[in-house]
Design a protein around this motif. Structure first.
Motif, PDB file in Angstrom:
ATOM      1  N   PRO A  77      39.650  53.675 -55.131  1.00 51.24           N
ATOM      2  CA  PRO A  77      38.942  54.931 -54.806  1.00 51.24           C
ATOM      3  C   PRO A  77      37.438  54.853 -55.082  1.00 51.24           C
ATOM      4  N   LEU A  78      37.061  54.123 -56.129  1.00 49.76           N
ATOM      5  CA  LEU A  78      35.628  53.987 -56.448  1.00 49.76           C
ATOM      6  C   LEU A  78      34.910  53.187 -55.364  1.00 49.76           C
ATOM      7  N   ARG A  79      35.538  52.109 -54.937  1.00 50.97           N
ATOM      8  CA  ARG A  79      34.914  51.273 -53.902  1.00 50.97           C
ATOM      9  C   ARG A  79      34.787  52.028 -52.582  1.00 50.97           C
ATOM     10  N   TYR A  80      35.754  52.893 -52.302  1.00 45.91           N
ATOM     11  CA  TYR A  80      35.754  53.612 -51.021  1.00 45.91           C
ATOM     12  C   TYR A  80      34.812  54.815 -51.045  1.00 45.91           C
ATOM     13  N   HIS A  81      34.822  55.544 -52.163  1.00 44.99           N
ATOM     14  CA  HIS A  81      34.122  56.835 -52.176  1.00 44.99           C
ATOM     15  C   HIS A  81      32.743  56.803 -52.816  1.00 44.99           C
ATOM     16  N   THR A  82      32.414  55.731 -53.541  1.00 40.71           N
ATOM     17  CA  THR A  82      31.119  55.733 -54.225  1.00 40.71           C
ATOM     18  C   THR A  82      30.301  54.520 -53.802  1.00 40.71           C
ATOM     19  N   ALA A  83      29.018  54.575 -54.125  1.00 39.67           N
ATOM     20  CA  ALA A  83      28.137  53.449 -53.816  1.00 39.67           C
ATOM     21  C   ALA A  83      27.829  52.657 -55.090  1.00 39.67           C
ATOM     22  N   LEU A  84      28.718  52.746 -56.069  1.00 43.02           N
ATOM     23  CA  LEU A  84      28.499  52.051 -57.334  1.00 43.02           C
ATOM     24  C   LEU A  84      28.515  50.536 -57.134  1.00 43.02           C
ATOM     25  N   HIS A  85      27.756  49.838 -57.993  1.00 42.86           N
ATOM     26  CA  HIS A  85      27.777  48.375 -57.937  1.00 42.86           C
ATOM     27  C   HIS A  85      29.119  47.868 -58.450  1.00 42.86           C
ATOM     28  N   GLU A  86      29.454  46.666 -58.031  1.00 37.43           N
ATOM     29  CA  GLU A  86      30.760  46.100 -58.366  1.00 37.43           C
ATOM     30  C   GLU A  86      30.985  46.051 -59.879  1.00 37.43           C
ATOM     31  N   GLU A  87      29.919  45.733 -60.628  1.00 34.85           N
ATOM     32  CA  GLU A  87      30.059  45.654 -62.101  1.00 34.85           C
ATOM     33  C   GLU A  87      30.452  47.008 -62.688  1.00 34.85           C
TER      34      GLU A  87
END
Lengths: 264, 233
Positions: free
Chosen positions: B108-118
């Motif tokens: 869900p984080l990878r799909y919904h946010t633009a956060l870096h992988e770390e």
């Protein structure tokens, strides 16, 4: 008689219903993707799914495509270069090879390989995901099925089948010639010259267009049948069979339509 | 408990399959920070009820409000936005079988946010630690026990910091010790983060030990066992 009429009517309505749903799925996957591209979020994830699809549909299919293209190329080249001179048709060798391999067999045989390998895999994977409630889990997480699962499969299949088709043509024409060289007397430069004379950009364009549409047909039909699985694991092989059969039928229908429109 | 803040409100919901009515005029309000249990026998439609609550199914009539928004009338895009504030724990976790546990939680984080992988990895690892299954990051769902899958499903449900979590039979297939351990976790989430929980279970004993209020679904209607369903607050 009335039973037969009823059966035909029901089948016709069922096909119309499926066609409507498939067009809807295609529209939604394109719409969701273009809407979400602007957000940027999740595109890296989609790209990873796309990469995997190209790897599986394209790169992993190279060995089987190599074998089929070499053998088919050798058959067509051997037949045309041995039979045509007997009736004084040496000048048509290039034309026959372009006609058979580049226009028709290249796109169709590539599509059949992609249906057998990737179409069945897509339908099975999505069917199992439905049974395991993974599709519902994605929906509850707010993840668009059409964007996350369908769109990368459509684009991945499209890119892979285009590349595979070009590879098929090259392997069939060049590799097939090398294999056939054992019994052929035609020099290689003459052979290539005849093909280059017969080949025109329109043939390549139409061949690539057919492949692109085949890629979309295979991915969308396989996805549709896979997602139709609801609750039972025995539905999965049935869905896979339906995906394969419908993909083959629609690809042949489309191929026939293109041939009629452009070459008659 | 903040009684004025309604997280989930259901008004006069009717639903069924193939023309056959399963629920008749169900009313329910769940308040912020409470644990609400819905108990029903097998086939009574408890899981279907949860699917209605998260918009996987559409009621024949009635209103389903989540955080003040009626999800029966919103567009698909709006519904997906509302779902970002909802967690859902499936009976067996509902994990994606070809992804590792860490990738499942990070999804869900990878799909919904633009956060870096770390940052994504950091959050996912913290959620796995919160549900006490650190060390299983690289395992695939098929390699895990039922309890681990349920906990991983909970970790994934928590990753976007929802204020409402639905649990579909979280203790199915678990022995009493493991059920108790999960119960403590649900209560801890309520106490520490104020997360509202709606738990569906066939196990009345588990529901009694877990929930602030309990309702039973019987003959298509919701009946209160502990507390009052309608007109709370």
């Amino acid at each position: 008689m009335s039973t037969l009429t009823g059966w035909v009517g029901n089948r016709f309505l069922s096909i119309l219903h499926d066609t409507n749903k498939i067009c809807d799925l295609l529209y939604l996957s394109l719409r969701d993707t273009f809407i979400s591209i602007r957000k940027w979020h999740g595109n890296r994830l989609i790209f990873q799914v796309l990469q995997k699809q190209i790897l599986f549909t394209g790169v992993d299919a190279l060995p089987i495509i190599s074998i089929i293209s070499l053998l088919l190329g050798a058959i067509v080249i051997t037949q045309s270069t041995t039979q045509l001179p007997m009736i004084g048709g040496e000048d048509f060798i290039g034309k026959v090879i372009v006609l058979v391999i580049i226009r028709e067999l290249g796109p169709l045989v590539t599509a059949m390989v992609v249906i057998a390998r990737s179409g069945s895999a897509i339908a099975t994977e999505l069917g199992i995901m439905s049974v395991n409630k993974e599709i519902e889990a994605l929906e509850v997480m707010g993840i668009s099925i059409t964007r996350f699962l369908i769109f990368p499969r459509i684009i991945g299949s499209l890119i892979a089948i285009l590349c595979l088709s070009v590879y098929f043509d090259i392997m069939a024409i060049l590799g097939g010639f090398i294999i056939s060289k054992i019994q052929l007397v035609t020099p290689f430069d003459v052979y290539i010259y005849r093909i280059s004379l017969a080949l025109n950009p329109g043939d390549i364009g139409i061949s690539l267009m057919k492949c692109a549409v085949f890629g979309v047909i295979i991915a969308i039909l396989s996805s549709y049948h896979g997602l139709k699985v609801k609750c039972c694991s025995t539905e999965v092989p049935q869905a896979t069979t339906r995906a394969i059969v419908s993909s083959i039928v629609v690809c042949f229908l489309f191929n026939s339509a293109v041939t009629i429109i452009f070459y008659i | 408990m903040e009684q004025s803040s309604i997280t989930l409100s259901i008004e006069n919901v009717t639903f069924g399959f193939n023309g056959k009515e399963l629920f008749k005029g169900i009313d329910l309000r769940v308040f912020q920070g409470e644990i609400f249990a819905i108990v029903g026998t097998s086939g009574s439609g408890t899981s279907t009820f949860l699917k209605l609550c998260v918009g996987l199914l559409k009621p024949w009539q009635g209103v389903i409000g989540i955080n003040g928004i009626d999800i029966t009338t919103v567009s698909f895009q709006q519904l997906n936005k509302i779902r970002l504030r909802i967690g859902f724990v499936f009976q067996d976790g509902g994990l994606i079988s070809n992804m590792t546990l860490l990738d499942n939680v990070a999804l869900p984080l990878r799909y919904h946010t633009a956060l870096h992988e770390e940052a994504v990895m950091g959050i996912a690892e913290r959620r796995l630690s919160l549900v006490e299954i650190s060390g299983y990051e690289e395992y695939f769902p098929a390699q895990l026990s039922m309890e681990c899958k349920t906990r991983a499903g909970l970790a994934r449900a928590l990753v976007l910091d929802p204020n409402l979590i639905f649990y579909d039979e979280p203790t199915a297939g678990l022995d009493e010790d493991k059920s108790d351990s999960l119960l403590r976790l649900i209560k801890r989430l309520r106490d520490e983060s104020g997360v509202t929980s709606v738990v569906v279970s066939h196990d009345m004993d588990f529901a009694a030990r877990t929930a602030d209020r309990i309702a039973v679904i019987e003959d298509g209607r919701m009946k209160m066992v502990r507390g009052r369903v309608k007109g709370e607050g």
